[in-house]
Design an enzyme around this catalytic site. Structure first.
Site, PDB file in Angstrom:
ATOM      1  N   GLY B  93       2.409   0.073  50.119  1.00  0.00           N
ATOM      2  CA  GLY B  93       1.919   1.020  51.303  1.00  0.00           C
ATOM      3  C   GLY B  93       1.276  -0.121  52.394  1.00  0.00           C
ATOM      4  CG  MET B  95      -4.890  -0.026  51.833  1.00  0.00           C
ATOM      5  SD  MET B  95      -5.946   0.651  51.105  1.00  0.00           S
ATOM      6  CE  MET B  95      -6.857   1.999  52.063  1.00  0.00           C
ATOM      7  CD  GLU B 164      -7.417   7.159  34.240  1.00  0.00           C
ATOM      8  OE1 GLU B 164      -7.061   8.195  33.444  1.00  0.00           O
ATOM      9  OE2 GLU B 164      -8.463   7.639  34.797  1.00  0.00           O
ATOM     10  CG  ASP B 208      -6.396   6.919  52.857  1.00  0.00           C
ATOM     11  OD1 ASP B 208      -5.965   7.578  53.618  1.00  0.00           O
ATOM     12  OD2 ASP B 208      -5.598   5.815  52.260  1.00  0.00           O
ATOM     13  CE  LYS B 210      -2.962   8.084  51.870  1.00  0.00           C
ATOM     14  NZ  LYS B 210      -2.188   6.997  52.758  1.00  0.00           N
TER      15      LYS B 210
END
Lengths: 189, 417
Positions: B93, B95, B164, B208, B210
């Site tokens: 994505g 990032m 994790e 963030d 979502k």
């Protein structure tokens, strides 16, 4: 630090321009590696919001790979054309993979969403464009190259004029026609 | 086509291009010498030229270069990061890329998710921030928050975070797949809120929130991913120096609060807003906000100025999901209610009143201002929960006075701001 540039690309470029098709196959991965290395390095050392300047990037690869004493302007034009064509292949392959992945579907999502690529926002179906460009190449190879260099290769009209050694007006005219023709071709599909 | 004919088409095209409609037609007739195919072809090209506004303007070189650079990500498979060996890519994505990695020895976590930040971030800065926040983030111990184990930089100088590994489905998809009722969705949402509240009490804002950052395991346990990561990557965004374009790159505009899209100070209230959008979608299946384009000014305008429709009425709409994991899904009153409470009328009755009010108070224009101290945002949460709980109790008990009315209940719980 950049690794030393691979040798022999100059000769491959010259051979290719003399009609040696095998030279192109040998040259492509070398140019690809070089472009990738430069892109990575530039993005690493420059600020995060920096956008790559296409001409500078390709030119850097050209200067690093090609011994200027042994080539002429046609060779340079071919090199820039090659870089643009490579960008076209990268994007079209990516678009084809995405299509295939969508059809496959069901992949597990994790924290990141697949980024919406900006060319999708520009509303261009790259696969359809690629098909149309193949047809255009059979009718008018130069118009095809201009679209390739401008849209995929990021060169300006003036830069394309310089690479192809024709006037900017000619490029503009060809570009208008090519755009109208491609648009029509894609709309009719 | 012969070269001569192509040449002829080009000449006529350019000559006619400078003429207007009537003149153009006359010119084409006069110069095609009875060749109707030629005339039609040039006319079609001229029309196409006029319609082609925006078509292949600009360049996709940047995208190609990005793919070139990302190709490097492919080369990560099989590499080691710390004691972990990268086995496959599990997500990608704005990032960076997330990989699944495994550890060969018998030490604690066998499988982890490693997020390798995309090239272009300042590695030193990201890691310096990470060292500052490490104690807090690594100390997070909540059953609904994915653990962050460690961070560092790869051999090629990219920042990474070891987290994790959660195997699950995004919360919106999970709810639809399992056909969870409104009550069950609220229950799940409440659990998510408790995780966010825990983080807020530890002074960490998610930034963030979502659906794709909230995975639900097969056992039905929601897990929040990426807590605190957004701040490590974009501290600028928290200092009020972010541009809208930047916020867009790191956030999904659908879930970004007005202060976030405007690049203003982000507080816990911004997370509450995103939770409101999430709840809106979980309950109704629709997005509260719709963008005509992804241009900055459109996004800012829509999020700042428009008031979302009530969830209980928005379910009557017929539309297509335009973003996220459910993209392309057709929404109809029947389809959204089928995966919830049965018939549209039943779903509408459940949403009308309290739930409409709760949701719009979190993500509509009447939401608490973005500058409230965090205590108040927590209070807002608590209120939401209380309302949800009372709402559930009311539904469960058939003798409860349904007419004692959400409106009054709602007013009494509404934060005084």
């Amino acid at each position: 630090m950049l690794d030393p540039a691979p040798t022999g690309v100059t000769q491959l470029l010259v051979n290719w321009s003399n009609g040696d098709k095998a030279a192109l196959d040998e040259m492509l991965p070398l140019v690809y590696q070089e472009l990738r290395r430069i892109a990575v390095n530039r993005l690493r050392r420059e600020n995060p919001n920096h956008t790559l300047q296409p001409t500078a990037l390709v030119n850097e690869a050209y200067l690093r790979l090609i011994d200027q004493r042994d080539v002429n302007w046609q060779n340079r034009a071919q090199f820039f054309g090659l870089a643009a064509e490579m960008m076209r292949r990268i994007l079209v392959n990516h678009a084809l993979h995405r299509q295939a992945a969508k059809r496959g579907g069901g992949a597990l999502r994790v924290s990141l969403e697949v980024a919406v690529n900006s060319f999708e926002q520009k509303d261009v179906n790259l696969v359809a464009l690629d098909e149309a460009l193949k047809n255009l190449a059979t009718i008018d190879p130069r118009q095809c190259r201009i679209v390739e260099m401008k849209f995929f290769g990021g060169l300006t009209v003036a830069e394309i004029a310089e690479v192809l050694q024709v006037s900017s007006d000619t490029i503009e005219r060809d570009w208008k026609m090519a755009r109208a023709w491609l648009h029509l071709e894609i709309s009719n599909r | 086509m012969t070269p001569e004919r192509w040449q002829r088409i080009n000449e006529m095209f350019h000559a006619a291009l400078v003429l207007d409609g009537q003149e153009r037609s006359a010119f084409l007739v006069a110069h095609s010498a009875g060749d109707d195919v030629l005339r039609a072809k040039v006319a079609a090209l001229l029309a196409s030229h006029d319609q082609a506004e925006g078509f292949i303007q600009g360049s996709v070189f940047g995208d190609a270069a990005q793919l070139l650079v990302e190709d490097e990500a492919q080369a990560m498979i099989g590499q080691h990061i710390g004691l972990y060996k990268i086995t496959r890519e599990i997500g990608r994505g704005g990032m960076g890329t997330v990989y699944l990695a495994t550890r060969d020895d018998d030490q604690y976590e066998k499988q982890v998710a490693i997020k390798v930040v995309r090239r272009g971030m300042d590695t030193d800065l990201v890691l310096a921030r990470f060292r500052n926040e490490r104690q807090i983030l690594a100390g997070f111990d909540h059953p609904n928050i994915a653990r962050l184990f460690d961070g560092g930089s790869t051999e090629t100088g990219l920042p990474y975070f070891i987290m994790e590994y959660i195997e699950g489905q995004a919360i919106d998809e999970f709810c639809d797949t399992e056909r969870l009722s409104t009550s069950a969705r609220l229950e799940l949402f409440r659990t998510v809120c408790s995780a966010v509240q825990y983080a807020h009490q530890n002074l960490v804002i998610h930034r963030d929130i979502k659906p794709s950052n909230i995975l639900v395991t097969a056992a039905g346990v929601p897990k929040l991913l990426d807590f605190g990561i957004a701040k490590l990557l974009h501290a600028e965004a928290s200092r009020g120096a972010a541009t809208t374009a930047m916020v867009q790159r790191l956030m999904t505009p659908e879930y970004a609060s007005p202060e976030q899209v405007r690049g203003e100070h982000v507080t816990t209230v911004s997370d509450v807003y995103s939770l409101g959008v999430l709840l809106y979608e979980l309950l109704s299946g629709h997005s509260p906000y719709h963008f005509k384009t992804l241009l900055d000014q459109d996004i800012v305008q829509v999020i700042s100025d428009s008031e979302p429709e009530k969830p209980s009425t928005v379910i009557n709409r017929i539309e297509e999901v335009t973003t996220g994991g459910r993209k392309g899904k057709k929404l109809t009153p029947e389809s959204v209610s089928k995966t919830r409470d049965g018939r549209p009328e039943k779903l509408r009755r459940k949403l009308a009143g309290d739930l409409d009010n709760i949701v719009l108070s979190q993500c509509g224009k009447s939401r608490p201002a973005g500058t409230l101290p965090s205590g108040n945002s927590l209070k807002t949460f608590a209120d939401t929960w209380t309302v949800c709980r009372l709402w559930r109790a009311k539904r469960r008990s058939p003798t409860a006075q349904r007419s004692s009315s959400g409106e009054t209940l709602w007013r009494s719980l509404r934060p005084q701001s």
